[in-house]
Each structure stands twice: as C-alpha cells, then as structure tokens.
Design an enzyme around this catalytic site. Structure first.
Site, PDB file in Angstrom:
ATOM      1  N   GLY A  28      -0.794   2.114 -52.529  1.00 40.38           N
ATOM      2  CA  GLY A  28      -1.301   1.498 -51.313  1.00 40.38           C
ATOM      3  C   GLY A  28      -2.453   2.166 -50.607  1.00 40.38           C
ATOM      4  O   GLY A  28      -2.961   1.625 -49.628  1.00 40.38           O
TER       5      GLY A  28
ATOM      6  N   GLU B 227       2.184   5.754 -56.707  1.00 39.94           N
ATOM      7  CA  GLU B 227       1.684   4.720 -57.626  1.00 39.94           C
ATOM      8  C   GLU B 227       0.380   4.087 -57.167  1.00 39.94           C
ATOM      9  O   GLU B 227       0.335   2.901 -56.848  1.00 39.94           O
ATOM     10  CB  GLU B 227       2.699   3.578 -57.706  1.00 39.94           C
TER      11      GLU B 227
ATOM     12  N   GLY C  14      -3.047   2.160 -57.353  1.00 40.93           N
ATOM     13  CA  GLY C  14      -3.720   1.232 -58.264  1.00 40.93           C
ATOM     14  C   GLY C  14      -5.168   1.093 -57.824  1.00 40.93           C
ATOM     15  O   GLY C  14      -6.089   1.619 -58.444  1.00 40.93           O
ATOM     16  N   ARG C  15      -5.320   0.438 -56.673  1.00 40.47           N
ATOM     17  CA  ARG C  15      -6.657   0.165 -56.127  1.00 40.47           C
ATOM     18  C   ARG C  15      -7.524   1.433 -56.046  1.00 40.47           C
ATOM     19  O   ARG C  15      -8.681   1.431 -56.468  1.00 40.47           O
ATOM     20  CB  ARG C  15      -6.493  -0.424 -54.722  1.00 40.47           C
TER      21      ARG C  15
ATOM     22  N   ARG D 160     -10.763 -12.866 -54.671  1.00 43.50           N
ATOM     23  CA  ARG D 160     -10.226 -12.141 -53.502  1.00 43.50           C
ATOM     24  C   ARG D 160     -10.770 -12.619 -52.167  1.00 43.50           C
ATOM     25  O   ARG D 160     -10.083 -12.540 -51.168  1.00 43.50           O
ATOM     26  CB  ARG D 160     -10.403 -10.624 -53.670  1.00 43.50           C
TER      27      ARG D 160
ATOM     28  N   CYS E 160     -16.315 -25.592 -58.971  1.00 41.29           N
ATOM     29  CA  CYS E 160     -16.433 -26.863 -58.265  1.00 41.29           C
ATOM     30  C   CYS E 160     -15.498 -26.944 -57.078  1.00 41.29           C
ATOM     31  O   CYS E 160     -14.565 -27.769 -57.081  1.00 41.29           O
ATOM     32  CB  CYS E 160     -16.177 -28.000 -59.232  1.00 41.29           C
ATOM     33  N   GLU E 161     -15.699 -26.090 -56.101  1.00 46.38           N
ATOM     34  CA  GLU E 161     -15.036 -26.264 -54.819  1.00 46.38           C
ATOM     35  C   GLU E 161     -15.710 -25.417 -53.755  1.00 46.38           C
ATOM     36  O   GLU E 161     -16.245 -24.343 -54.049  1.00 46.38           O
ATOM     37  CB  GLU E 161     -13.537 -25.978 -54.901  1.00 46.38           C
TER      38      GLU E 161
HETATM   39  N1  LLP Z   1       3.373  -0.120 -56.491  1.00 49.45           N
HETATM   40  C1  LLP Z   1       3.858  -1.336 -56.277  1.00 49.45           C
HETATM   41  C2  LLP Z   1       5.293  -1.559 -56.375  1.00 49.45           C
HETATM   42  C3  LLP Z   1       2.994  -2.393 -55.929  1.00 49.45           C
HETATM   43  O1  LLP Z   1       3.510  -3.588 -55.673  1.00 49.45           O
HETATM   44  C4  LLP Z   1       1.608  -2.160 -55.834  1.00 49.45           C
HETATM   45  C5  LLP Z   1       0.681  -3.248 -55.496  1.00 49.45           C
HETATM   46  C6  LLP Z   1       1.131  -0.868 -56.101  1.00 49.45           C
HETATM   47  C7  LLP Z   1       2.047   0.133 -56.413  1.00 49.45           C
HETATM   48  C8  LLP Z   1      -0.320  -0.528 -56.043  1.00 49.45           C
HETATM   49  O2  LLP Z   1      -0.868  -0.698 -54.789  1.00 49.45           O
HETATM   50  P1  LLP Z   1      -2.404  -0.284 -54.536  1.00 49.45           P
HETATM   51  O3  LLP Z   1      -2.509   1.212 -54.626  1.00 49.45           O
HETATM   52  O4  LLP Z   1      -3.217  -0.944 -55.588  1.00 49.45           O
HETATM   53  O5  LLP Z   1      -2.705  -0.816 -53.189  1.00 49.45           O
HETATM   54  N2  LLP Z   1      -3.892  -8.593 -55.297  1.00 49.45           N
HETATM   55  C9  LLP Z   1      -3.951  -7.847 -54.053  1.00 49.45           C
HETATM   56  C10 LLP Z   1      -3.168  -6.562 -54.139  1.00 49.45           C
HETATM   57  C11 LLP Z   1      -1.728  -6.758 -54.483  1.00 49.45           C
HETATM   58  C12 LLP Z   1      -0.986  -5.461 -54.552  1.00 49.45           C
HETATM   59  C13 LLP Z   1       0.308  -5.645 -55.222  1.00 49.45           C
HETATM   60  N3  LLP Z   1       1.069  -4.448 -55.385  1.00 49.45           N
HETATM   61  C14 LLP Z   1      -5.412  -7.578 -53.723  1.00 49.45           C
HETATM   62  O6  LLP Z   1      -6.275  -8.035 -54.450  1.00 49.45           O
HETATM   63  O7  LLP Z   1      -5.715  -6.950 -52.711  1.00 49.45           O
END
Ligand code: LLP
Length: 432
Positions: A248, A290, A292-293, A330, A361-362
C-alpha cells in the site's frame, strides 16, 4: 523530473534510464510500455534492506505481483531474493514458468476456486492467505488428500479506514476482504484453523489500502494485529510466528505528491512493533510487507503517438493518442492522476490546455484531463504518460479488440522485449 530515472536530452527529448524514448518508440513501435529494470531492482532493494535492518533476517518482502505480472518480473524477484504475492492460478502459473521458488509464494484472494486451490497445492505454493471459512475447509480437505500440512496465514480486517479512494480501501470492517476482529469472525476462523489437521497456522495478514503515504496507517494496523495475536495466545495458547502487514505505500504520480522515505517509514513501523511486543511480552513475529505499486510504478512509462488535435473553440482541446483505456483504465476507473508530457518537445513551453484521450469508442476513454502541452502539438508527436508501471499492463483489456502493447525492459546495457506486441490475429485467437 518526477522520478530521477527520467531526464531531458540537450535536444529536448525525454529520456528514461539515459535513453531517448523517442528512439525506442521508433524501434519498437507505438504505443509502447517501457520499464526500467534498474529502477525496479532499486525499489526492491530499498524494501529488502529496510526490512532486514529493522526486523532482522526473518523479515521478507513479498512483491504484490498483481501490480505488474509477466515472467520477467518473477525472474527479477527471484534474483533479488524477494517473495511474491499472487492472487490467481494465472499468476501462479506465470511464476512457476519463470522458475520462481514456490516456497516463497503467498496465495491471496477472497474467492479462491476449488481448481485454483488444487492448482496451488499441486505446485507447492508456500502459503495460502486464507480469506474465508469455506476456503479454509477446502484447503484442509485437499491438503489431507495429498498428505501435506499446508502453511497458511489468516487474513484479518483491522477496522481501519485509510482515507484512500474507495475502490482500493480494504481495511474497514465492511470490506469484502478478510475477517473482522470487531465482529468476532476473526476469532472464529482462527479457532477453526487451529483445530484442522491438515493446515498449519503460521500467523496473520492484513492489508489496509493503497497509495498510502504515512507510516501511521501501518503502525495502527500493527498495533491492532499484535493486540489480536496476544489475545489469541491468551485464549488458545497459540502464538503467531508471522505477521504480514500487506502493501500500500504510495508513489508520486504528480510533482505535488510527497516523496516517501521507505527506510524511515519501515523503521517507524519497527519501533512500534518492538514496543508493542515488549508491552505484550510477545516474541517479535517474522514480518512481511507486500508492496506492489511502489516497486514498479515509477519504473514504467507509456508512449503513444498523437493522431489528432481537435480544438473546440470556447470549450476544450482534445489530443487523441493511439492507445487509451484499453492499456490504462485507471483514469476511467478512479480518475487517477498522471503526469503527461510531449516527449519530443520537452524544451517547448507547455501553454496549451488539453484533454489527452484514447482511441476507444466511448467518451469516458480519457487518459488525463487538464494536461498542459506545447501549442505546436500535432499528429506524429510522441506523448508519454509517466509512472505507469503499476496496474496498467496488468489491468489492460481487449476493449474494441485492440491488441495489448508490448513491454520493453531497459536493462543496464541495452533493452529487451519482455512481453511481445499482440497482433489482431492474437486478439481473435480463441474465437470459434
Ligand atoms: N497486498 C494485498 C493483499 C493487496 O490487496 C494489494 C493490492 C497489495 C498487497 C499491493 O498494494 P500496493 O502496494 O500495490 O498498493 N487497481 C488499483 C489497485 C488495487 C490494489 C489491490 N490490492 C489501482 O490501479 O490503483
């Protein structure tokens, strides 16, 4: 610029990892995702070293591969000694095919199907992060048939509102994810897990939301989860070995976004964890985070070619590019902010207020509103949307039967195609 892997050449062209991106789009075609391998590795190392410095050798970073999942990502994570978080058979398969060590894979998700559970067990996934009692029972049953004791974490909902946008907030009591402490569900599922013969409870997991900039959110989550761990020890004599605080941490999409010091943030969380464990006489659990982003977002960029500039006097100016919501949904989904520039005219003043839109097309197919571009912007110019490494490729679709873009990875020397460009034949491949 917004991230220090970006620069501008003397001739006014945008560069990523010191390479003019206009040359890359000429070579690999348009539109195009670029990723900077050194930036990915740098981001991972920040986490890995901060976690080890704060929590010692037992701590581990898990890359939340939903942010960007293709084989090369798992190869990089393997080389960097990180674990990964996966959420589907597709992500498990991709990790397996890349030779990723399955004992460092954590399988998440609020509705794992029977097939996915069997698939994960067959491939020796290290941990299931269990979200519901139904899932817990199926894992126990299937693991029993295979004669294995499956390690699990239980997903707990701490009851925290992160004040992030609604689609990504997951910590509040009424979330579709996890088991809330407040409602008693967490304790019920914990009790059941402790009594099942074929699962081994390693500890607990929580994830409160995305695009979070303060350590306070993680500190509150850790505080609540550690109190819960002590409560369970008191009642059932079980002490958790692992605590996964989820992902997060936020990234800079705009110049005005704050810069996050991951090391300092994790040290602050660590202080809280140590203090709380001392207060509750708990052994400090092995910590997982964890991200991701924050591993991939600023390592990515999307390049497009301008097709038309439509000036509607008194209203607005549309700059249409050759991609759109099919490669980056997004803005359409969350009104997500991005920095958008004209990559071949970086030294021209950006004086024209535009809406940068896609070719779908939107009308909702907008990449970004209120973008300032040079007044000379015209067909053939290259537009770059920055910080697109997370949740762009992974959320791309075939809307309007538009083939998905390739991913070109910029290595230390040279670059390589890590995901090939799809063709129109690929798009129709499964039609019968
Ligand atoms: N762990 C779990 C259980 C999660 O559900 C997520 C993200 C992460 C870790 C990683 O979170 P991060 O570090 O990436 O914020 N599609 C949305 C984001 C959805 C996030 C879902 N879960 C967007 O484009 O902003």
């Amino acid at each position: 610029m917004i991230c220090d892997n970006l620069s501008v050449s003397d001739t006014g062209r945008l560069q990523m990892a010191d390479r003019p991106v206009t040359d890359l789009i000429r070579q690999y075609g348009s539109p195009l995702y670029l990723m900077d391998e050194e930036r990915i590795r740098y981001n991972v190392r920040q986490y890995v070293s901060a976690l080890k410095e704060t929590f010692g050798e037992s701590a581990m970073m898990l890359y939340a591969s939903k942010a960007c999942s293709f084989k090369e990502m798992y190869r990089i994570m393997k080389e960097e000694n990180a674990g990964v978080d996966v959420v589907s058979a597709g992500e498990i398969y991709t990790a397996v095919s890349a030779g990723f060590p399955m004992d460092k894979v954590y399988f998440h998700g609020n509705n794992k199907t029977d097939d996915e559970i069997a698939f994960a067990l067959d491939h020796g996934v290290g941990y299931f992060v269990v979200d519901s009692r139904e899932e817990l029972r199926v894992i126990n049953e299937f693991a029993g048939k295979q004669g294995v004791s499956q390690k699990i974490l239980l997903r707990i909902t701490p009851g925290i509102d992160t004040h992030t946008y609604e689609a990504v907030a997951t910590g509040q009591v009424d979330s579709k994810f996890g088991n809330a402490i407040e409602t008693g569900l967490a304790e019920e599922i914990t009790k059941e897990a402790l009594n099942l013969p074929n699962v081994r409870l390693s500890g607990f997991h929580c994830h409160v939301g995305s695009q979070v900039f303060d350590s306070d959110t993680f500190i509150r989550a850790a505080d609540i989860l550690l109190t819960y761990i002590a409560d369970i020890r008191e009642k059932y004599g079980y002490e958790a070995e692992e605590l996964d605080l989820g992902g997060g941490y936020g990234v800079r999409y705009l110049e005005s976004d704050p810069t996050l010091d991951i090391k300092a943030n994790i040290a602050e969380v660590g202080q809280k964890v140590f203090d709380k464990c001392r207060e509750l006489s708990l052994k400090v659990p092995a910590i997982r985070m964890e991200p991701g982003r924050s591993i991939v977002a600023d390592a990515g960029m999307t390049l497009y070619t301008v097709g038309s500039v439509k000036r509607i006097p008194g209203y607005k100016t549309y700059v249409s590019v050759d991609g759109g919501m099919s490669d980056n949904p997004r803005y359409a989904l969350y009104e997500a902010p991005y920095t958008v520039v004209c990559a071949d005219k970086m030294k021209e003043d950006a004086t024209l207020l535009t809406s940068v839109v896609g070719k779908c097309c939107e009308s909702g197919d907008v990449l970004q509103e209120k973008v300032m571009l040079p007044d000379s912007v015209c067909r053939g110019d290259i537009v770059a949307v920055l910080t697109t490494g997370a949740y762009n490729y992974s959320m791309a679709s075939h809307y309007n039967r538009i083939p998905k873009l390739p991913v070109v990875m910029l290595g230390k020397t040279g670059e390589r195609v890590v995901v090939a460009r799809e063709t129109v034949e690929d798009v129709a491949r499964f039609d019968r």
